[in-house]
Motif scaffolding. Structure first.
Motif, mmCIF file in Angstrom:
data_model
loop_
_atom_site.group_PDB
_atom_site.id
_atom_site.type_symbol
_atom_site.label_atom_id
_atom_site.label_comp_id
_atom_site.label_asym_id
_atom_site.label_seq_id
_atom_site.Cartn_x
_atom_site.Cartn_y
_atom_site.Cartn_z
ATOM 1 N N THR A 1 0.812 -1.218 0.000
ATOM 2 C CA THR A 1 0.000 0.000 0.000
ATOM 3 C C THR A 1 0.849 1.273 0.000
ATOM 4 O OG1 THR A 1 -0.124 -0.050 2.414
ATOM 5 C CG2 THR A 1 -1.918 -1.128 1.203
ATOM 6 N N GLU A 2 2.113 1.165 0.396
ATOM 7 C CA GLU A 2 2.964 2.354 0.494
ATOM 8 C C GLU A 2 3.424 2.798 -0.892
ATOM 9 O OE1 GLU A 2 3.499 4.054 3.264
ATOM 10 O OE2 GLU A 2 2.163 2.617 4.272
ATOM 11 N N GLU A 3 3.605 4.114 -1.045
ATOM 12 C CA GLU A 3 3.919 4.680 -2.358
ATOM 13 C C GLU A 3 5.187 4.066 -2.951
ATOM 14 O OE1 GLU A 3 4.860 8.944 -4.590
ATOM 15 O OE2 GLU A 3 4.110 8.933 -2.520
ATOM 16 N N GLU A 4 6.234 3.927 -2.173
ATOM 17 C CA GLU A 4 7.485 3.388 -2.704
ATOM 18 C C GLU A 4 7.280 1.980 -3.274
ATOM 19 O OE1 GLU A 4 12.073 2.408 -1.229
ATOM 20 O OE2 GLU A 4 10.604 3.224 0.178
ATOM 21 N N ASP A 5 6.524 1.162 -2.560
ATOM 22 C CA ASP A 5 6.260 -0.195 -3.021
ATOM 23 C C ASP A 5 5.408 -0.206 -4.281
ATOM 24 O OD1 ASP A 5 7.644 -1.365 -0.868
ATOM 25 O OD2 ASP A 5 5.859 -1.287 0.407
ATOM 26 N N VAL A 6 4.387 0.647 -4.308
ATOM 27 C CA VAL A 6 3.486 0.690 -5.466
ATOM 28 C C VAL A 6 4.243 1.133 -6.702
ATOM 29 C CG1 VAL A 6 1.441 1.821 -6.436
ATOM 30 C CG2 VAL A 6 1.433 1.058 -4.051
ATOM 31 N N ARG A 7 5.119 2.111 -6.556
ATOM 32 C CA ARG A 7 5.892 2.578 -7.722
ATOM 33 C C ARG A 7 6.871 1.499 -8.190
ATOM 34 N NH1 ARG A 7 4.560 7.490 -9.129
ATOM 35 N NH2 ARG A 7 3.682 8.909 -7.579
ATOM 36 N N ALA A 8 7.476 0.781 -7.267
ATOM 37 C CA ALA A 8 8.385 -0.299 -7.655
ATOM 38 C C ALA A 8 7.623 -1.426 -8.348
ATOM 39 C CB ALA A 8 9.108 -0.830 -6.429
ATOM 40 N N MET A 9 6.447 -1.761 -7.842
ATOM 41 C CA MET A 9 5.615 -2.784 -8.466
ATOM 42 C C MET A 9 5.219 -2.371 -9.885
ATOM 43 S SD MET A 9 1.764 -3.853 -7.286
ATOM 44 C CE MET A 9 0.618 -4.566 -8.485
ATOM 45 N N SER A 10 4.774 -1.139 -10.035
ATOM 46 C CA SER A 10 4.340 -0.650 -11.336
ATOM 47 C C SER A 10 5.492 -0.635 -12.337
ATOM 48 C CB SER A 10 3.746 0.754 -11.184
ATOM 49 O OG SER A 10 3.308 1.262 -12.423
ATOM 50 N N ALA A 11 6.669 -0.216 -11.901
ATOM 51 C CA ALA A 11 7.835 -0.170 -12.783
ATOM 52 C C ALA A 11 8.225 -1.576 -13.239
ATOM 53 C CB ALA A 11 8.997 0.518 -12.085
ATOM 54 N N MET A 12 8.171 -2.545 -12.318
ATOM 55 C CA MET A 12 8.493 -3.918 -12.680
ATOM 56 C C MET A 12 7.534 -4.434 -13.744
ATOM 57 S SD MET A 12 7.631 -7.360 -12.400
ATOM 58 C CE MET A 12 6.407 -7.396 -11.081
ATOM 59 N N ALA A 13 6.231 -4.184 -13.555
ATOM 60 C CA ALA A 13 5.236 -4.652 -14.523
ATOM 61 C C ALA A 13 5.425 -3.979 -15.878
ATOM 62 C CB ALA A 13 3.834 -4.390 -13.990
ATOM 63 N N ASP A 14 5.733 -2.685 -15.888
ATOM 64 C CA ASP A 14 5.997 -1.998 -17.160
ATOM 65 C C ASP A 14 7.130 -2.691 -17.905
ATOM 66 O OD1 ASP A 14 4.032 -0.068 -16.814
ATOM 67 O OD2 ASP A 14 5.394 1.390 -15.900
ATOM 68 N N GLY A 15 8.190 -3.022 -17.195
ATOM 69 C CA GLY A 15 9.324 -3.686 -17.826
ATOM 70 C C GLY A 15 8.963 -5.049 -18.375
ATOM 71 N N VAL A 16 8.175 -5.821 -17.636
ATOM 72 C CA VAL A 16 7.765 -7.148 -18.100
ATOM 73 C C VAL A 16 6.979 -7.055 -19.392
ATOM 74 C CG1 VAL A 16 6.253 -9.114 -17.569
ATOM 75 C CG2 VAL A 16 7.839 -8.251 -15.836
ATOM 76 N N PHE A 17 6.105 -6.041 -19.485
ATOM 77 C CA PHE A 17 5.270 -5.899 -20.675
ATOM 78 C C PHE A 17 5.957 -5.116 -21.791
ATOM 79 C CE2 PHE A 17 1.875 -6.521 -17.400
ATOM 80 C CZ PHE A 17 1.423 -7.729 -17.899
ATOM 81 N N GLY A 18 7.244 -4.765 -21.599
ATOM 82 C CA GLY A 18 7.991 -4.094 -22.651
ATOM 83 C C GLY A 18 7.642 -2.631 -22.819
ATOM 84 N N ASP A 19 7.080 -2.013 -21.781
ATOM 85 C CA ASP A 19 6.687 -0.609 -21.853
ATOM 86 C C ASP A 19 7.681 0.250 -21.085
ATOM 87 O OD1 ASP A 19 4.325 -1.298 -23.204
ATOM 88 O OD2 ASP A 19 3.289 -1.700 -21.302
ATOM 89 N N PRO A 20 7.800 1.521 -21.453
ATOM 90 C CA PRO A 20 8.609 2.420 -20.632
ATOM 91 C C PRO A 20 7.951 2.600 -19.267
ATOM 92 C CG PRO A 20 7.414 3.637 -22.333
ATOM 93 C CD PRO A 20 7.218 2.194 -22.640
ATOM 94 N N VAL A 21 8.759 2.837 -18.260
ATOM 95 C CA VAL A 21 8.216 3.037 -16.920
ATOM 96 C C VAL A 21 7.301 4.261 -16.920
ATOM 97 C CG1 VAL A 21 8.770 3.589 -14.527
ATOM 98 C CG2 VAL A 21 10.151 1.921 -15.792
ATOM 99 N N SER A 22 6.076 4.065 -16.447
ATOM 100 C CA SER A 22 5.062 5.113 -16.490
ATOM 101 C C SER A 22 4.741 5.601 -15.089
ATOM 102 C CB SER A 22 3.785 4.584 -17.155
ATOM 103 O OG SER A 22 2.713 5.501 -17.002
ATOM 104 N N ALA B 1 2.522 7.767 -14.628
ATOM 105 C CA ALA B 1 1.070 7.945 -14.650
ATOM 106 C C ALA B 1 0.352 6.687 -14.168
ATOM 107 C CB ALA B 1 0.602 8.310 -16.061
ATOM 108 N N THR B 2 0.863 5.515 -14.552
ATOM 109 C CA THR B 2 0.243 4.267 -14.100
ATOM 110 C C THR B 2 0.347 4.139 -12.588
ATOM 111 O OG1 THR B 2 0.772 3.186 -16.200
ATOM 112 C CG2 THR B 2 0.279 1.769 -14.319
ATOM 113 N N ALA B 3 1.515 4.392 -12.051
ATOM 114 C CA ALA B 3 1.690 4.321 -10.599
ATOM 115 C C ALA B 3 0.826 5.360 -9.893
ATOM 116 C CB ALA B 3 3.157 4.518 -10.239
ATOM 117 N N ASP B 4 0.752 6.562 -10.462
ATOM 118 C CA ASP B 4 -0.092 7.601 -9.868
ATOM 119 C C ASP B 4 -1.551 7.148 -9.813
ATOM 120 O OD1 ASP B 4 2.091 9.258 -9.599
ATOM 121 O OD2 ASP B 4 1.634 10.459 -11.382
ATOM 122 N N SER B 5 -2.008 6.514 -10.885
ATOM 123 C CA SER B 5 -3.393 6.048 -10.938
ATOM 124 C C SER B 5 -3.656 4.986 -9.868
ATOM 125 C CB SER B 5 -3.703 5.500 -12.332
ATOM 126 O OG SER B 5 -5.032 5.028 -12.405
#
Length: 264
Positions: A132-153, A155-159
């Motif tokens: 639930t913490e911001e640092e964890d959510v941003r790290a999770m979102s960045a990892m998923a972006d990388g897996v799907f071949g997308d640039p780190v967003s 905006a996704t983490a903010d959402s």
């Protein structure tokens, strides 16, 4: 509720309503279409069915929906969510003709939450937790972006962080080895229905095939059961579909997103 037809009927009846868009900023109606505005400049088009419309009528709805969103300069990305079991003559042609591009189709999978909520051994050093913490959510979102071949967003983490602040029931789960997030996914209970959805499953390539995603799915299923949800649905890739099938899940249809992106 055991047959594919019964599960599909439950999906159409319970999920193709307001339940599909719990975090919408705004929803407008165009014929049977639901024109949904989400945070972050995202438009979304869905519907319970197209009312037996012919190709000409459907083409008019496509153009009208696009026009509606293009009147809002904040909208930079629009998804039209199609389902393979809908009667939709001329839809593909109309969407492509209006600048939408089809992405890969996914399998709509449905099954009992109890069938997923089993004990799954994890590799040594890997642990699961809800974040639930911001640092964890941003790290999770960045990892998923990388897996799907997308640039780190950002905006996704903010959402995701805004969703968490609204306390609408969404849960974010990760699998970690030490300080590294190696797999992640969301749980989205659907208010007023028997369903919860599992979304956003992503696992680093080096950690696949070791039961981690299966364990993460089981953890989300246990949480869904604790909320009183008995059915799980998922739009599954060819990677995750076999995992769900081994737990008795059924492919009831397919879904194909068509994406329109604003010019740079």
């Amino acid at each position: 509720m055991t047959t594919s037809a019964e599960l599909l009927a439950a999906y159409d009846r319970q999920l193709r309503t307001d339940a599909e868009t719990p975090s919408a900023l705004d929803v407008e109606q165009l014929g049977p279409l639901r024109l949904v505005t989400f945070d972050g400049g995202r438009g979304f088009i869905t519907y319970a069915g197209l009312d037996g419309a012919d190709a000409g009528t459907i083409a008019g709805w496509v153009a009208g929906a696009l026009g509606y969103f293009r009147n809002n300069p904040a909208i930079r990305h629009i998804e039209w969510k199609s389902r393979g079991h809908d009667w939709a003559p001329g839809l593909h042609v109309a969407l492509v003709g209006n600048g939408f591009e089809p992405e890969e189709s996914e399998s709509i999978m449905i099954g009992r939450a109890a069938d997923l909520a089993v004990d799954v051994p994890l590799p040594v050093g890997v642990a699961l937790r809800q974040v639930t913490e911001e640092e964890d959510v941003r790290a999770m979102s960045a990892m998923a972006d990388g897996v799907f071949g997308d640039p780190v967003s950002t905006a996704t983490a903010d959402s995701l962080l805004r969703r968490l602040s609204h306390a609408d029931g969404m849960e974010l789960w990760v699998a970690e080895c030490g300080a590294e997030i190696v797999s992640a996914g969301r749980l989205e209970p659907v208010t007023g229905t028997d369903f919860a959805g599992i979304w956003g499953g992503a696992t680093l390539q080096a950690w696949r095939g070791r039961g981690i995603y299966r364990a993460l799915t089981a953890a989300r299923a246990r949480s869904a059961l604790a909320m009183g949800k008995t059915l799980i649905h998922s739009d599954s890739t060819p990677y995750s579909r076999p995992i769900l099938e081994r737990s008795g899940f059924v492919k009831v249809s397919t879904t194909t997103p068509y994406i329109w992106r604003a010019p740079a």
